[in-house]
Design a protein around this motif. Structure first.
Motif, PDB file in Angstrom:
ATOM      1  N   THR A 199      36.581  48.254  38.546  1.00  0.00           N
ATOM      2  CA  THR A 199      36.079  46.877  38.466  1.00  0.00           C
ATOM      3  C   THR A 199      36.985  45.942  39.266  1.00  0.00           C
ATOM      4  O   THR A 199      38.195  45.911  39.052  1.00  0.00           O
ATOM      5  N   TRP A 200      36.382  45.189  40.155  1.00  0.00           N
ATOM      6  CA  TRP A 200      37.162  44.290  41.015  1.00  0.00           C
ATOM      7  C   TRP A 200      36.547  42.908  41.006  1.00  0.00           C
ATOM      8  O   TRP A 200      35.332  42.747  41.032  1.00  0.00           O
ATOM      9  N   VAL A 201      37.431  41.914  40.969  1.00  0.00           N
ATOM     10  CA  VAL A 201      37.004  40.514  41.026  1.00  0.00           C
ATOM     11  C   VAL A 201      37.181  40.037  42.468  1.00  0.00           C
ATOM     12  O   VAL A 201      38.266  40.169  43.037  1.00  0.00           O
ATOM     13  N   ARG A 202      36.117  39.522  43.045  1.00  0.00           N
ATOM     14  CA  ARG A 202      36.157  39.054  44.425  1.00  0.00           C
ATOM     15  C   ARG A 202      35.870  37.565  44.483  1.00  0.00           C
ATOM     16  O   ARG A 202      34.866  37.113  43.913  1.00  0.00           O
ATOM     17  N   SER A 219      43.117  38.536  36.406  1.00  0.00           N
ATOM     18  CA  SER A 219      42.100  38.545  35.337  1.00  0.00           C
ATOM     19  C   SER A 219      42.576  39.390  34.164  1.00  0.00           C
ATOM     20  O   SER A 219      42.419  39.006  32.995  1.00  0.00           O
ATOM     21  N   LYS A 220      43.141  40.542  34.464  1.00  0.00           N
ATOM     22  CA  LYS A 220      43.636  41.418  33.401  1.00  0.00           C
ATOM     23  C   LYS A 220      44.757  40.717  32.612  1.00  0.00           C
ATOM     24  O   LYS A 220      44.744  40.700  31.383  1.00  0.00           O
ATOM     25  N   THR A 265      41.982  40.566  40.513  1.00  0.00           N
ATOM     26  CA  THR A 265      41.704  41.530  39.449  1.00  0.00           C
ATOM     27  C   THR A 265      42.871  41.629  38.470  1.00  0.00           C
ATOM     28  O   THR A 265      42.688  41.562  37.251  1.00  0.00           O
ATOM     29  N   ARG A 304      41.568  40.809  46.486  1.00  0.00           N
ATOM     30  CA  ARG A 304      40.778  41.526  45.495  1.00  0.00           C
ATOM     31  C   ARG A 304      41.713  42.052  44.399  1.00  0.00           C
ATOM     32  O   ARG A 304      41.439  41.910  43.203  1.00  0.00           O
TER      33      ARG A 304
END
Lengths: 317, 317
Positions: free
Chosen positions: B142-145, B170-171, B167, B163
Motif C-alpha cells: 500500500t502506497w500513498v501518492r 501515514s504509518k 507512506t 511515495r
C-alpha cells in the motif's frame, strides 16, 4: 419498541468531535461505510456492528473518486429518507448517520490559500484513465493504492475504482476514527483491499468482513439491482445458480479451474448476460489458481442489460 | 538542570497505547519524525514542538521505502546513543523516542495468514523503478501518492522517494496519533507534500513547517553533511551563497527566473558541484514560474563528491 432517531452529521469536524467525545467516555465505535440506497446487506453490517461496538456510525456518501466519467455515478440510486427509515428499523438503530456533502471540498483550509479546481471529465489517453474527481491546481491529489490486490478482477475493468475506494475509506477512517469497520464480503476484493490497507498503513482499526446477503431467489443484494428489468433479473440468477453448481462440483472433487470457470461462463452467456470476468483466486492474495487446493473464492462480474453485477462464493476444499 | 531520560519504545502497539493513555489524560502530542543522526535542525523541530504541545515524540527510523536500491540506504549514518544525548540536551528533553526495528514486518497479523516476502533489489525497467522495500506475495503493497506535488524537483531524480515518505509518515501518524507534526522547511517539497496529504486524507493533525537551520558558514544542516570531505564542504557553500545572492537580486527587481537560475547553476558548477536541479517554483503548488511575482521558493539539489545536498530559500516579492 420505538425506533431511535439517528444524529445526522454532515460536517467533518462535527463528526470528529462526536467521535472524540464518545471515545473520551470509553465507548467503542463501529463504522459501516455505504453509498446509500440501503438494502438488507447493509443492514446486516449494522447488525454485526451492534454485536461488537457500543456505538454505530453509518456513512452515506456516493464517492466520485471511485467512478470514471463513463461509469454510473450520475445514475447511482439514492433515497436518503428511505435509508434513515431502514436504519431505524434495525433493533438498536444507528447512533450517527454521517452524510457529508462533498468530502473533497477543502475550501481555503489546510493549505492557507484558495483552492482552484477544474473537473476534467473529458480527459482520456495520455496520462491514463481518470476518475470523476480528477483535479488540477490545488485540488485533491492524494491517492492510496493497494498495488497488487487492486490490479485484478474489478480493477481490470474499473481502473480507478479501488484507488478511489481506498482513498475515501482512508478519509472516513480519519474523520470517524472508529475502532471497527464493517465491510460486506459481497465486495470481496474491496474487503481484502481494505484489510491490506489497514495492515500496511497501521490504521488502528479492525476490519470485519460480513457474509453477503441474498434475496429469496439467490441474487446477491446490491443497490444496482433496482435498475434490472424483471426479465434481466431472472436472467441474472444464472450467476448465483452457476456459482453454486460449481462450488458443489468442486467439493465433489472437480478442482480444475478451467472447467469450472467455463461452466459458469457458459451458463451466464446462455442466460443472455455478458461476462466481465469469472475467476477463481486465492482468498488472501487474490491470485488466480489453476487447480483448487485450499481456500479460494470464485468471483464473477457480468452485465445484464446496462447493469453490471458482481457475486462470489468461497470454496474451501 | 538534570536532563530527562526519554522512554524508548520499539513496538507499534506499545507506542499506540502510550498515546491513547496520554490523550485520555487530556494531553496533546507533538511528533517529530526523523531518520536519526540528529543535528541542530532536528533539535529545532523538538524546540518548536515544546512550544505547542504537552508531550513530544521523536521517531527515529531509516525508512527503506523511500530509497531505491542504488541510493544510500546502506550508508545512511546512524548514532542512536548520540541521538538520545542530543535530545536530552534540549530543555524539556523528549518524552518518547519511537525507534521501531521494522515498520513493514507484519508477521502473521493483520491478514490471518503468514507473510511471504522477497525483497527484489535487482529489479529494474519493466514495471518501473522500485524501492528497497518492494515485495511480492503478502508483503507491503500500500502506497500513498501525492500525485502532482511528488512529480517535480526531488521527485524527478528520486522516483520512489515521496511515495515512500508519504507512506511511512501515514504509518507514523496512525501509530503515534499526534495532534501536531513538525517538519523542517529545508525539505521544502516534503513539507508541502505532507501538508497536502494531511488535507486530502483528512488526518486530524496540524503540520507545522519549521525554518531550516544552517551551520555558521551557511551550509544547510543535513545528516548527510558528515560524508562531505573538508574540501567538498567548502565547495558546497556555493549553494547557499549563490542562493542568497539570487534572493537579494530578486528583491532588488531581477525577477527573470532564467537569469536567476543560471546564476546559481554557474556558481555551483564553477565550485565543482554537479547540479541535479535549480528551480524557482510557487510556494504552494510547486509549479515552476518564469518570473517572480509573488511567493516563490528557489530550490536546489546538487552533488559534491558522492553526496547529494538540497537547499532552498523562500522569496516573497
Amino acid at each position: 419498541m420505538e425506533a431511535k432517531e439517528p444524529l445526522i452529521i454532515r460536517d467533518k469536524s462535527q463528526m470528529r468531535q462526536w467521535s472524540r467525545s464518545m471515545r473520551a467516555q470509553g465507548k467503542t465505535i463501529g463504522l459501516v461505510p455505504t453509498m446509500g440506497y440501503l438494502h438488507e446487506g447493509h443492514l446486516s453490517l449494522l447488525r454485526e456492528a451492534h454485536k461488537q461496538t457500543h456505538l454505530t456510525v453509518v456513512s452515506i456518501y456516493v464517492n466520485p473518486g471511485q467512478f470514471t466519467p463513463s461509469e454510473d455515478l450520475s445514475t447511482y440510486p439514492s433515497d436518503f429518507h428511505g435509508d434513515i427509515k431502514k436504519l431505524m428499523s434495525v433493533p438498536g438503530g444507528v447512533d450517527v448517520v454521517f452524510h457529508p456533502h462533498n468530502l473533497y471540498d477543502y475550501g481555503s483550509s489546510g493549505c492557507g490559500d484558495g483552492v482552484e479546481r477544474e473537473v476534467r471529465r473529458e480527459k482520456e489517453g495520455g496520462e491514463g484513465v481518470v476518475s470523476c474527481l480528477e483535479e488540477r491546481g490545488l485540488g485533491h491529489e492524494t491517492w492510496v493504492r493497494v498495488e497488487r490486490l487492486e490490479k485484478g478482477m474489478c480493477g481490470k475493468s474499473r481502473p480507478v475504482f479501488f484507488r478511489g475506494v481506498a482513498t475515501v475509506v482512508s478519509k472516513l477512517f480519519n474523520i470517524v476514527d472508529p475502532d471497527f469497520a464493517f465491510f460486506g464480503k459481497k465486495d470481496y476484493q474491496q474487503w481484502r483491499i481494505i484489510r491490506r490497507m489497514v495492515r500496511d498503513l497501521d490504521f488502528s482499526i479492525e476490519v470485519i468482513g460480513v457474509e453477503m446477503v441474498r434475496d429469496d431467489d439467490g441474487l446477491a443484494m446490491s443497490s444496482r439491482n433496482v435498475h434490472l428489468s424483471p426479465e434481466d433479473r431472472k436472467k441474472a440468477l444464472s450467476i448465483n445458480q452457476s456459482l453454486s453448481k460449481a462450488k458443489c462440483a468442486a467439493e465433489k472433487g472437480l478442482v480444475n479451474c478451467t472447467v469450472l470457470k467455463n461452466s459458469v461462463t457458459i451458463a451466464i452467456l446462455e442466460a443472455g448476460g455478458r461476462i466481465d470476468y469469472a475467476e477463481i483466486v486465492d482468498q488472501e492474495s487474490l491470485e488466480a489458481v489453476d487447480e483448487i487446493k485450499g481456500a479460494v473464492v470464485f468471483c464473477v462480474a457480468a452485465w445484464f442489460g446496462k447493469v453490471r453485477l458482481i457475486d462470489n462464493l468461497e470454496i474451501n476444499v
